[in-house]
Structure formats: structure tokens, C-alpha cells
Design a protein around this motif. Structure first.
Motif, mmCIF file in Angstrom:
data_model
loop_
_atom_site.group_PDB
_atom_site.id
_atom_site.type_symbol
_atom_site.label_atom_id
_atom_site.label_comp_id
_atom_site.label_asym_id
_atom_site.label_seq_id
_atom_site.Cartn_x
_atom_site.Cartn_y
_atom_site.Cartn_z
ATOM 1 N N ASP A 175 0.880 -1.165 0.000
ATOM 2 C CA ASP A 175 0.000 0.000 0.000
ATOM 3 C C ASP A 175 0.925 1.224 0.000
ATOM 4 O O ASP A 175 1.499 1.583 1.027
ATOM 5 N N HIS A 233 -1.226 5.612 -4.002
ATOM 6 C CA HIS A 233 -2.078 6.732 -3.561
ATOM 7 C C HIS A 233 -1.308 8.032 -3.795
ATOM 8 O O HIS A 233 -0.076 8.034 -3.838
ATOM 9 N N TYR A 246 2.710 -5.467 3.678
ATOM 10 C CA TYR A 246 2.228 -6.585 4.493
ATOM 11 C C TYR A 246 2.612 -7.894 3.823
ATOM 12 O O TYR A 246 2.444 -8.052 2.613
ATOM 13 N N ILE D 174 -6.720 -3.299 6.923
ATOM 14 C CA ILE D 174 -7.246 -1.938 6.787
ATOM 15 C C ILE D 174 -6.073 -0.983 6.890
ATOM 16 O O ILE D 174 -5.487 -0.800 7.957
ATOM 17 N N ASP D 175 -5.711 -0.416 5.759
ATOM 18 C CA ASP D 175 -4.620 0.562 5.723
ATOM 19 C C ASP D 175 -5.282 1.938 5.674
ATOM 20 O O ASP D 175 -5.781 2.361 4.631
ATOM 21 N N LEU D 242 -9.287 8.190 4.709
ATOM 22 C CA LEU D 242 -9.472 7.248 3.615
ATOM 23 C C LEU D 242 -8.923 5.906 4.069
ATOM 24 O O LEU D 242 -7.750 5.801 4.433
ATOM 25 N N THR D 244 -8.077 2.120 2.887
ATOM 26 C CA THR D 244 -7.901 1.197 1.780
ATOM 27 C C THR D 244 -7.944 -0.190 2.399
ATOM 28 O O THR D 244 -7.107 -0.525 3.231
ATOM 29 N N LEU D 306 -12.494 1.065 -0.924
ATOM 30 C CA LEU D 306 -12.034 2.378 -0.485
ATOM 31 C C LEU D 306 -13.201 3.069 0.198
ATOM 32 O O LEU D 306 -14.308 3.107 -0.342
#
Lengths: 343, 343, 343, 343
Positions: A175, A233, A246, D174-175, D242, D244, D306
């Protein structure tokens, strides 16, 4: 002195190369080219260089007319390959900062970049320019394909794990969050201040071209194919990439063991800093560092790695200079003087 | 090698001094002190220096126990004067980055800083450390009072005009805008991100302490007292001061004449760049430059000057190193390697 | 219900009009037009309106085919005048948000806008839409020329002084700072994130078109011509203008007297807030307020006024809705529901 | 009219509650309390309310002396439980914006919040105030525990999947990335402008308290325990989260099927917008929307979601007002007038 030219001066990588090479004691910057701004001083394109670098921009054809040792191609992908082709017989070394020769071959390129490759044979001599993995090959290469910014951050964050065969090859999620200079100097809606400021978004979901670059290099380390989930992003910052990574280990692992593995893997890497606490983007701003923090979450059984770089330096121009150093038998960190500009 | 200590390491000027001195070929950084973080590594206070500058912080009393050539005081005003007093007999040179010895004497100090001055005799040997005005005196001084950030920007923007006696001494308006690092590293409502981001305000209306510093120096150049209107504002940026300066000439003047005047006045000033177009803050970010643009408005009869600096470099740590260079007989720009970090 | 159309939907003023009109209890938004995006939903152009305002964009010619009471022109100057001409015989009221009919006549327009005016007779019926000065005339006008953003801030900051004849007409300096939305939605180097973020600069020195708009309105208040020095700057913020205004009184004046003068002048102005402390941009963000702070500097003899608006609201769309309210006999603040979004 | 009090006025949630309740047609804001600023006008604490909300701040003990229908507790966790206890017998409804009653009981609370819970019996009547999951229970509850900002974003992003039993309960990552207001109004190093601006970092790795809140709610939907990996990051923006989100389906799934599942699950949720393209933070700024985008990556076999909210509105004050609407039998979206402020 290494007689050097930069082909392509109007973008951020071009100006960043000038900033870095300026202080390199073994480099003379003989030529900067730009097709669109030919004849103007470099400082007319980048006014902050007024009085510092006022050299007149030339056309790229001048490159073959001068005796040069080193050429940096700071051009868009698709354009760069034409120059590499044209310079095939030239005596100078090349670092190509585009994506044109980073992958394993023209088929993969065409499938992910969605355009034909016009110099397929160029792949043969090209070496992927990530010094922490390929220092030896780079030092013998005349054509170095400088890695993408996201891949630099992601691969360095994962390399020791992949190399040790320690992780499930289907478990990797990257990410990644990048500053806006990664989108280039061209004005477009994506780079409009008011679309970026006080804002944040994901983009390139599932299909970003850097995915394959990461997969190929990690696969090479891992001695088998692997699949990575890569989600970029866009951050409201100028410079910097932070990748939150991860992965699931295939066997029990301790935090101490992980830290030892990384320390060992990077023991000869002058630009990798293994951090005691999670790095921030400003910790590396303006520098060629890749700051890495690794931890193991016992509750979930996952390894989490944080990897921070300045996308214009370690993710582009700085890595290019590091590659040049290797090509000319110099220490990797020769000529680097910038410390983190923080704040 | 110039054996150097920095007294006061926790603030921005302390860390910026470390960043700059790090690359100075004639300086060895022997000691950094901090009363509040004594015993910790410098990089514990400023983690971006991890692996680069991990030297252990000492107490300030250690300064007198070591053989040093040069001491930088990066302390708040009011505190600094105590150290200057204590080091009165010491053999080393001092650059004091606080406001304690910048003015003409203790009375003026007490009236504008609203606190007693505890070392009035210190003013006698102190030289105002603006090299573009006082290079000769600085080179002979053991105590240099490093100028304030706003005054550096304002005085350099106006010095040639004041020196030439060209402007009405009651007409000067300095509308200055500063980045947030000027408010210091301490967390307070003024520096809370959400009070600064996407925001802008004026502050210190009519009474900012830097007013008198500007007036005294310009008055010295002008050979008579003058009154300046000085209005500081807080920008949502980290670094940089842009001063927009208005003044009325006392006799007809042309733009060409003004540009000639400035070129002549600053012909020996390596850090003043006379710009062809209005400078931006990022043009000087990370550097010791003061970028100046001057123009004449025929419609209104006013001279407008724009002056841009990095408040932490030319407005603080960089100017301090420039002063040190003068004190040790080195070229003013010796050891400065940072080019503008832009973007 | 006031049947309303917005001509020109792709820019910031268009989308801001939609945001404000959405909550007006007496307005029905019947039509939005765009030549370049005709046929698409409004929310395709401004995705944050997805699910809220999905009305299909029409061509501007549709305006004459529908029975409308009110048309807002959210178009660039030069383009707007063509529509005003075309709608000359229409029954609806118009608020023109461009600069085409703000000045006293075509000659002044052509001299400052550097282009011919193609509908000179349009000036006759046009009223300058600053409700705090011209509420009565606006309420009778079918064509209202909505003021520029900088002029709104500057004129409101100075109006009571000019009206009272209290200031030297040659002494006025307006040092104004604006957020980037003032430069429009179009992507260009000026609006590229990395040219704006962490940066600051002056522009339009000596020649900005808003200068004449300010001069004409203040001259009208002052019953004589006056000359203003106007210097705009570009802030790294989305919204907001802060003007720092300097003027010299022609006779002795006290701070108390000034505050009384302003309170009296604006006693019927629902959107002018006379502040106890200097306003910040976020104090007015998203609202139609103009926040004003006035003070007198006894040391220098100057009056300093700070005036803050949201350039997209009081400087554009909000003022347009305020004008519409006057044109339809409604209270000026009818339908305004946004409170400052801070932080 | 619902007679309302806000207990705790100095923070962001307090001021945001005032901004939202101001326009609610059925609410009278009878009282705002603050222990530290008692006796001052509310606008002295939040100057952007000058002239709008100047009500005098009272002590919290006044709450029990007035006849009230509704009390919002905008207090830190650990403090809030004391008030809930004190108000146990009161006739008014409570929405508690702290974390004190969100979890399933005191043991879980004490283990994740690392402090004793002083009112364990309060958990019995408390309902978790996420209206998209618990509307019916909320409408009957006198004590509503308003969800955390991260959990709101994460749970809404995953609820339809968990409810359908479609995902591997060990696969959830959950990032999340949050604006700085999530860290509160207090000035501390974490919130210093220069530590945030142009910067980015992860924090709270492996141990953030919101993890358990997410797990409990998703587990309830999933009818079995699940483990989530939750990594928060700090964005250089004021408002917005936000998330992701990555999850692996337990059986083959198509993108179309997923979109149908979400549309169905949220068919009665006025504040959930299922977006056609990935949302940005500014799409929801100032509003109570939760914007969700869902997609399936066939290459990796993962579902990516998202989810974007404004942490101060849907993540705090807006959700609190939505809960109040339910408690008083009003439509969930009653009184909400803010559209996205973008830019």
C-alpha cells in the motif's frame, strides 16, 4: 573528470540530476539538452538555478558530436528507447531513467505499457539499476535501466524477505503513498493544486505498471514467481514515497530475527538506513536514503515493513548517480552531500 | 580544523547548523549541548539524523572544559546573554543566534524586548552579523550577533536605497510573510497544523521586535533615523520569508538606475542574487541565498522590492556559518553545498 | 420559486454557485450549461456532487428557450459579454461574474483588459454588485456586474475611510494574498501543486486588472480620483484572500474613532464582521463573510486594515447570490446556511 | 424543539457539533459547557464563531439544573464515563462521543485502553451508534456510544461483506490514512505544523485502540470472531479518513455481484454514497457522507474497498447528530445542510 550530459532537462528528474551532479567532485556537466527549450539557458526553465547553472540547452543530436563519458536519459518512456537505440554504438555509458528497459523483455513491456517496443534488442545489455541488488552487474553495464520510484521503495522493503524465501509469495500487499512530483512536471488536472491540497486518493488500482517491475525483481530474489497487490495513492506533498507492506511468513519468525536478517542483507548498502522507529517522508527528503522499519505482528501473524524514499532522489536522480558511480568504479556514495531537509 | 560546539540542540536553528556544518571541510563538530536532553544522542532529538549524527548531547558547562575555536549559541533570547557573559574570557569566537546583542544597547533592548538585559557590557564588542554590510567588522569580532530572520530579508532588500539616501525615510512599508519554523519548534496553538494549514494571518501588528532591528541598521546606512512600518504574516509553509517592500524615492528614479545601484552594492556578495523575475520561496529553500527583485512603479511613484530568504539558513544557521567563515578568514561561501531544493 | 440557470458549469464559480443555491429555499435550479461538457451530468464534471446534483448539462442556447427568472454567468471575461448581448431582451435578471461590466465604460475596460469590448452599450444598465455600497441600485438592476475577488476585499476594507474623506488619496497600499482557486480550475504551471505548495510569490506587480476596479469604486466613495498601489500574491491555500491595507489619514485620528466609523458604515451589512482581533482565512472559509480588523499605528501615523474573505463565496458565488436576493426583494442573507469550515 | 447541551466545548468535536446543530430546525442549543473556559463566550475559544455563537460557557454541573432533552458529551475518554455515571438518572438522551462505551464491556475496554473503567454498568444500556447497522436499537437508546472515526470508515467499508459471510475472517487488512484533526486540538509535537506539512508517517502499528472496535462490530455482523490488521497513518490534511481495505473472498465473486451487494445493504442509508470512481477526501469534506468504492482484483483474487469520510462529521459530530435524529424519531438526515466543500 567524467564528462556528462543530461538528455531531457525540462522535467523534475532532469533538474534533480543537475542539483546532485553539481556537487560531484569527479563530474563535469558538459551538456544539457531539451528539444522544446533548445537555445535557452537551463535556468530559464528552472529559475531557481539562476546564477548557478545558466548553461545553454542544446538539441539531443549534439550528444553524439561531443566526447562524453556518461549520458543520463531523463525522458518519458516510449521516447527514451529511441535514444538508446540511436546511441547503441556510442562509447559513453547510459543510465536510462525511463521505464523502457526495466522489465525482462519486450513482451512483458508491451503487455503492461500498452505500446510497442521499438528497440527490443536493447534489453540484452540492460541491467536493472538497483545497486542494493545488482551492484556487480551494474558496474559492468553500459546501459543501466534506472528503477521506478515505487519499485525502489517496495523492492528494498521486501528484498531480504524474498531472498530468504521467508514469505508466502501470494501474501504480499504494498500500500504505497507518493508525493505529487511522481506525476511529473506537466500541468494537468491531477496535479492542480486544489485537487491535491488537503486531499488524498488512491489511483491506478489493480493495474499500475510498477506492479510487474516489483514482481519481476522480487521473483528473481525469491527464485519463483510471485504476485503482489500494489495500490498507489497520491499524497499532498511534493516529494516522497512511503510504502506500507504486508506479508505473511511461511514459518514462525521473531522480530529480532527479522531485524538481523535486514541488517545482514544491507550491511554493504550505504543508503539503506534501518530505523528504530517508523520513518517519515521528511526524514529522507532531498537525500538518497531508503529508510526501512520492520516489525512482526504476533496478533495477526503478519510482517509489516515501512519503506521511505525521496522519489526524485533514491527513486530517480540519486539512484542514477549511484549507478553512475558503480559504472565508473567509484564508491556508491561518492559525491552525495545532501542531508535530509527537515523541516 | 575549526573545533566547533553548538550550544542548544533541540530547536530548528540547532539542527540546521548541524546540517550545514556537516559538509564544511574546515570544521569539526566537537560538541553539541542541550540541558533538557543531555545524555541522549543528537539523533534522538532529530531522528532524521539517525546514522548520520549520533553524537551524545552534553551539558553546556562542558563547553569551557574543551579546547574550542568556535561556539554557536542556538538559544532563546534572554537565555543567550547568560552564556555570552559566562564565556566572556573564553578564547573561542562566538556567533549568538538570539536577539540579545543585535541592537545598539541595553536601553533599546529593554524597551522592545520588555525584559532586563543582564550583560549590558556585552554590547561593546558585539558586531551585527550581516556580512553584506559589516564584513570587515565581523572578521575582527569575537562576538557576532546573528541578525533576525525578518531583518535579514528586509535590510538586504532596502540597503542599497538607504545607503544611497534615495528614499523618503518615512515612506518605508515592509509587508513580510514567513513560514512557520520562524515560530520555533515548540508545540503551541500558533504552530498547530490545523491553525496554519490552508490558512493565513497577520500578527505582531505595530509592535514586532524586529522593527527596531531593521530601523537601526537602515538608519545606520541612511545616516539618519528612519521609521519603518513592519507587518509580519504567518504562511502555511515550513521555511522562507518573502518581504514585499514599498518606499518612495525622494527624487526621480528609473528602473534601470535602481538595478544598477543594486548590482553595484552587492557586487561582492556571494549570496545575494539579483533576480530577473520576482523570486519564490522555493527558489532559495535550503540555501543561504537572498533573492532580490526591484522595480519602479511609474504610475504610483513607488519603488517595490521583493526579497526572499530561507529563514532557517540565510535567516539563521547559514548566516551564522557565513559569519564564522569571516571570523576565520575564509571565503564567505566556504563549505556551502546546498542548492535550492525545489520542488 | 426563482427559476434559475447557471451558464458555465466547469469552473469553480459554477460549482460554488450550485453549492450555495442548493440550500436556498426560494430557488429552483432549472438549468446548468456547459459548451464543452454538454450532455454529461453535472456530477461528471464535479464528482463530489455525485448523487446530489446529477442534472444534465445543456448548451447555453437552451437558456432562451426556457422560462427563467434568473441567470448567473460563470464565464471568463471576454466570453461573458457575448452572452449579455445575446440576452439583452430577455426577461430574466442577470448576475455576470466576469469582469466585463465592472468598470465605468468600454475605454477603461479596453485599456486594462487589453482587448476590445464587443457590447459597449451593456455598461449603461449594469450596476456594480457590491451590496454594501450599492444595495439600492442592485435591487433595481437587471444586469449586475459581480465584483472581482480582490476588489471585494480591498474596497470593503477601505470604504468607510474613503467615504469619510479621511485618508490621503495617494497613500493607499493594498498588499493582497490570495488562495490558488483565484487562478481558476484550469491546469497550468501556475496552478501545479509543486509550484504552489510550500511556496509563495508576488505576481501581477504594478499592472493587475483589479487595480482599476478598486480605484474606481473608492474614487466614487471619495468623490475624487485616487491612486492605489495593489500587489497580489499567491498563497498555498485553496480559498481565501487576506488584504493588508495601509493608508495615511489626512487629520489626527484615534483607533476608537475608526472602529466607530466602521461600525456605523456597516450597521446594515449582514456579511461584514468587524473583528476584535486580526482575522484568519479559515474564519471565513466557505462563508459569505468579509471579516475586517482596523487599527491605527501611532508610531508611524498609518491606518492598517485587514480584510478577509473567501474568494469563491464573498469574492464570487456568494456575492452573486446576495445580489440575486436584492434583485428579488429578499433579505440579503436569505438562503445562506454555511458556517465557517474551520478547521 | 429539542433542548440541547454540549458538554465540552474546547475541542474540534465540540465546535463541529455547534456548526452542525446551528442549522437544525428542531434543535435549540441551550447550553455549552467547558471547565477550563467557563464564563467566556464560546466565540472566545473558537473565534470564527464571533458574532454567530457568542453564548457564555458554563460549568458541566449546570447540565443537571436545566430542563434538557439531549446532551452531547464531547470529552476525552476516561473523562466521559464520569459524566455518564453522573447523568444516569437524568431524563435526557445522551450521545457520548468518547470511546468509553463503544466496546462490549469493561474487560475489553481495560485491556485496550489500559485504564480502569469506573462505570461498568453503563455498558448495559449503551448502544453502538453506527446508524447503518443499529438504527433500530439507537432509536430506543438513551445512551448512544458514538463510534470512533477510523471504525466508522472501516466498518462501513466492510459491513456488507462481513454480513454476507463472504470473506475470509483472517484476511482483512485496513490501511487507513487520517487528517490531523483526528489527533485533537491540543498542541503537541505530533500536531506541530512542520512535523505534519509535506510529510507522512504510519503510527500506532499493531496496537491502535480502534482495532478492537472494528473487530467487535465486524464480528457481530459476521457471526464469528475475526482478526483485522489495522494500520493508521497521519496525512498532511485537516480533515478526512481514507481507508484502503483488502480482503479475500471465500468463494468466487464478481465485481458486479459486489456492487449489487453493497447497493442492497445500504439501500436505506442516506449518508452512504456508492461511488463510480475512487473517492477523494474532499468529496466528503464538511459532510456526513461515507463514500465507498468497491472492486475485485481478478489477478490477485482480492476485494479492495475504499472508504472516505470526514472524521469530524461522519467520524464524530455529524454521526452524533444523526444518532440524535434517530433517538427523537426524526429522519436520519434531518437538519444536515452542508454540501462538500471542494475545493
Amino acid at each position: 573528470m567524467i564528462k556528462t550530459a543530461i538528455v531531457g532537462a525540462t522535467g523534475y528528474t532532469g533538474s534533480e540530476l543537475v542539483r546532485l551532479l553539481y556537487n560531484h567532485p569527479d563530474v563535469s556537466l558538459n551538456m544539457i539538452t531539451s528539444e522544446s527549450r533548445k537555445g535557452e539557458p537551463f535556468s530559464a526553465v528552472h529559475p531557481h538555478f539562476e546564477g548557478l547553472v545558466d548553461i545553454t540547452l542544446q538539441g539531443a543530436d549534439a550528444v553524439l558530436e561531443e566526447e562524453l563519458d556518461m549520458v543520463f536519459l531523463a525522458l518519458p518512456h516510449g521516447v527514451s528507447m529511441e535514444y538508446v537505440k540511436q546511441y547503441e554504438q556510442a562509447a559513453f555509458n547510459i543510465v536510462d531513467l525511463s521505464g523502457d528497459f526495466r522489465l525482462s523483455g519486450p513482451q512483458v513491456y508491451e503487455s503492461w505499457y500498452q505500446k510497442p517496443h521499438t528497440f527490443p534488442s536493447g534489453f540484452q545489455g540492460a541491467v536493472y539499476g538497483l545497486p542494493e541488488l545488482h551492484a556487480n552487474a551494474i558496474s559492468k553495464a553500459s546501459l543501466v535501466a534506472n528503477p521506478g520510484c515505487y519499485p525502489t521503495s517496495a523492492i528494498l522493503g521486501l528484498a531480504p524477505l524474498a531472498h530468504a524465501g521467508l514469505i508466502d509469495p501470494a501474501s504480499i500487499i504494498i500500500d504505497a503513498k507518493s508525493g505529487i512530483t511522481g506525476a511529473g512536471i506537466k500541468a494537468k488536472p491531477t496535479t492542480h493544486y486544489s485537487n491535491v491540497n488537503d486531499n488524498f486518493k488512491a489511483y491506478g488500482l489493480k493495474s499500475h505498471r510498477h506492479t510487474i517491475e516489483i514482481q519481476e525483481q522480487l521473483g528473481w530474489l525469491h527464485h519463483s514467481e510471485l504476485t503482489v497487490q500494489f495500490t498507489p495513492h497520491l499524497l499532498p506533498v511534493d516529494r516522497g514515497i512511503l510504502s506500507t507492506i504486508y506479508a505473511a511468513p511461511i514459518k514462525p519468525v521473531s522480530e529480532k530475527q527479522l531485524k538481523g536478517l535486514y541488517a545482514d542483507f544491507y550491511r554493504h548498502a550505504p543508503f539503506v538506513r534501518l530505523r528504530k522507529t517508523p520513518p517519515t517522508l521528511k526524514d529522507v527528503r532531498g537525500t538518497n536514503f531508503c529508510d526501512i522499519f520492520i516489525t512482526f505482528d504476533e496478533r495477526t501473524g503478519r510482517i509489516i515493513t515501512l519503506s521511505a524514499i525521496d522519489n526524485l532522489v533514491k527513486g530517480a536522480a540519486g539512484q542514477a548517480m549511484q549507478n553512475m558511480n558503480l559504472q565508473f568504479g567509484l564508491p556508491q556514495d561518492r559525491g552525495f552531500v545532501s542531508l535530509p531537509l527537515n523541516p
